[in-house]
Design an enzyme around this catalytic site. Structure first.
Site, mmCIF file in Angstrom:
data_model
loop_
_atom_site.group_PDB
_atom_site.id
_atom_site.type_symbol
_atom_site.label_atom_id
_atom_site.label_comp_id
_atom_site.label_asym_id
_atom_site.label_seq_id
_atom_site.Cartn_x
_atom_site.Cartn_y
_atom_site.Cartn_z
ATOM 1 C CE1 TYR A 22 56.058 27.301 72.028
ATOM 2 C CE2 TYR A 22 54.389 28.969 72.418
ATOM 3 C CZ TYR A 22 55.265 28.337 71.576
ATOM 4 O OH TYR A 22 55.365 28.763 70.266
ATOM 5 C CB THR B 6 61.392 22.033 63.730
ATOM 6 O OG1 THR B 6 60.897 22.781 64.849
ATOM 7 C CG2 THR B 6 60.265 21.764 62.758
ATOM 8 C CG LEU B 7 67.676 23.159 65.238
ATOM 9 C CD1 LEU B 7 68.284 21.774 65.423
ATOM 10 C CD2 LEU B 7 68.514 23.988 64.268
ATOM 11 C CB ALA B 8 62.643 26.211 66.699
ATOM 12 C CE LYS C 33 55.569 31.179 67.889
ATOM 13 N NZ LYS C 33 56.221 31.544 66.613
HETATM 14 N N1 LIG Z 1 57.819 23.106 65.330
HETATM 15 C C1 LIG Z 1 56.685 23.330 65.967
HETATM 16 O O1 LIG Z 1 56.176 22.493 66.706
HETATM 17 C C2 LIG Z 1 55.978 24.643 65.745
HETATM 18 C C3 LIG Z 1 54.607 24.747 66.063
HETATM 19 C C4 LIG Z 1 53.959 25.954 65.880
HETATM 20 C C5 LIG Z 1 54.653 27.026 65.394
HETATM 21 N N2 LIG Z 1 55.984 26.918 65.101
HETATM 22 C C6 LIG Z 1 56.685 28.105 64.600
HETATM 23 O O2 LIG Z 1 57.187 27.849 63.296
HETATM 24 C C7 LIG Z 1 58.248 28.786 63.056
HETATM 25 C C8 LIG Z 1 59.423 28.048 62.477
HETATM 26 O O3 LIG Z 1 59.981 27.212 63.483
HETATM 27 P P1 LIG Z 1 60.358 25.674 63.256
HETATM 28 O O4 LIG Z 1 59.667 24.889 64.298
HETATM 29 O O5 LIG Z 1 60.187 25.346 61.809
HETATM 30 O O6 LIG Z 1 61.874 25.619 63.664
HETATM 31 P P2 LIG Z 1 63.199 26.047 62.900
HETATM 32 O O7 LIG Z 1 64.285 25.912 63.894
HETATM 33 O O8 LIG Z 1 63.296 25.284 61.628
HETATM 34 O O9 LIG Z 1 62.934 27.577 62.520
HETATM 35 C C9 LIG Z 1 63.193 28.665 63.382
HETATM 36 C C10 LIG Z 1 63.921 29.673 62.520
HETATM 37 O O10 LIG Z 1 64.085 30.906 63.201
HETATM 38 C C11 LIG Z 1 65.287 31.454 62.721
HETATM 39 N N3 LIG Z 1 65.761 32.523 63.598
HETATM 40 C C12 LIG Z 1 65.931 32.508 64.937
HETATM 41 N N4 LIG Z 1 66.401 33.701 65.358
HETATM 42 C C13 LIG Z 1 66.532 34.477 64.244
HETATM 43 C C14 LIG Z 1 66.959 35.809 64.003
HETATM 44 N N5 LIG Z 1 67.379 36.605 65.002
HETATM 45 N N6 LIG Z 1 66.971 36.265 62.723
HETATM 46 C C15 LIG Z 1 66.565 35.496 61.708
HETATM 47 N N7 LIG Z 1 66.115 34.240 61.857
HETATM 48 C C16 LIG Z 1 66.119 33.739 63.122
HETATM 49 C C17 LIG Z 1 66.232 30.253 62.699
HETATM 50 O O11 LIG Z 1 67.332 30.534 61.866
HETATM 51 C C18 LIG Z 1 65.329 29.180 62.130
HETATM 52 O O12 LIG Z 1 65.396 29.155 60.716
HETATM 53 C C19 LIG Z 1 58.544 29.456 64.397
HETATM 54 O O13 LIG Z 1 57.890 30.708 64.431
HETATM 55 C C20 LIG Z 1 57.912 28.511 65.389
HETATM 56 O O14 LIG Z 1 57.559 29.129 66.612
HETATM 57 C C21 LIG Z 1 56.641 25.744 65.254
#
Ligand SMILES: NC(=O)c1ccc[n+]([C@@H]2O[C@H](COP(=O)([O-])OP(=O)(O)OC[C@H]3O[C@@H](n4cnc5c(N)ncnc54)[C@H](O)[C@@H]3O)[C@@H](O)[C@H]2O)c1
Length: 213
Positions: free
Chosen positions: A113, A151-153, A120
């Site tokens: 991470y 998710t994608l990210a 974060k």
């Molecule tokens: N998926 C997990 O396991 C998880 C766990 C805890 C927290 N999160 C957090 O949840 C949030 C959403 O992520 P996710 O997992 O749903 O994945 P996701 O890929 O659906 O979302 C990430 C989003 O960030 C946007 N993004 C990236 N760079 C950008 C920029 N410069 N300007 C505008 N938008 C931008 C992308 O377009 C995408 O919509 C993130 O902050 C992620 O860290 C995810």
């Protein structure tokens, strides 16, 4: 690709307003909120669900993080919350709620991470500073610390599948959290149900973060 999913979501709540905005660019934030001003004069809540780091910074050793990679991750994953809060402020005349998404890697070391954990941690500190700044305007600022969700990210983090398995084996609830469970907590945070809650990081992780050993 995202538009294909976001448009039907907007239509389901009778909204035609869907805009692409790179939150890493101040002029794009300004332009987006400028367009928003033509359709809405009030915003009740903001959900900030944005994170990004270079792929090479989500594997291997944190010590190898470059200055450029560090700046990028912190800018997109942490600073954008403050940028969006500032832009939304003139629209939140009657107060409101701002919610962001964070992860346990801000508190403890999680393999791969890396720089995202540091970003974060900055995001969670930003939540507290923004909550203190905006509280007098009746704007609440909170974070949801979600357990891993496919998710994608998330798939960009090296070893993510192993992480899902590890969590399912070790959490008190013996499973991974579902996306809709994160959604239900964001509903709580954006609604009056949480009217007395600000500056908090709420774990929605099936209890993983309470386990010491
Ligand atoms: N998926 C997990 O396991 C998880 C766990 C805890 C927290 N999160 C957090 O949840 C949030 C959403 O992520 P996710 O997992 O749903 O994945 P996701 O890929 O659906 O979302 C990430 C989003 O960030 C946007 N993004 C990236 N760079 C950008 C920029 N410069 N300007 C505008 N938008 C931008 C992308 O377009 C995408 O919509 C993130 O902050 C992620 O860290 C995810």
């Amino acid at each position: 690709m995202l538009e294909r999913r976001v448009k039907p979501l907007a239509e389901s709540v009778q909204s035609k307003f869907v805009e692409q905005c790179d939150l890493g660019q101040d002029d794009q934030i300004e332009a987006t909120f400028g367009k928003l001003a033509k359709v809405w004069d009030n915003v009740d809540f903001v959900i900030h669900a944005v994170a990004f780091a270079a792929k090479e910074d989500l594997e291997g050793h944190f010590v190898d993080t470059s200055r450029k990679g560090f700046a990028l991750a912190l800018d997109v994953s942490a600073y954008t919350l403050t940028a969006v809060a500032k832009a939304a402020l003139p629209f939140m005349k009657d107060g409101g709620s701002i919610t962001t998404l964070t992860y346990y890697g801000a508190e403890k070391v999680v393999p791969n991470y890396n720089v995202m954990g540091v970003a974060k941690a900055a995001l969670e500190a930003s939540v507290r500073y923004l909550a203190a700044d905006l509280g007098q305007k009746n704007i609440r600022v909170n974070a949801i610390s979600a357990g891993p969700v496919r998710t994608l990210a998330a798939m960009g983090i090296s070893g993510f599948r192993d992480m899902l398995k590890h969590v399912a084996d070790k959490t008190p609830l013996r499973r991974n959290v579902q996306a809709d469970e994160v959604g239900k907590t964001s509903l709580y945070l954006t609604s009056d149900l949480s009217s007395g809650v600000t500056g908090e990081v709420i774990h929605v992780d099936c209890g993983y973060s309470i386990i010491g050993m």
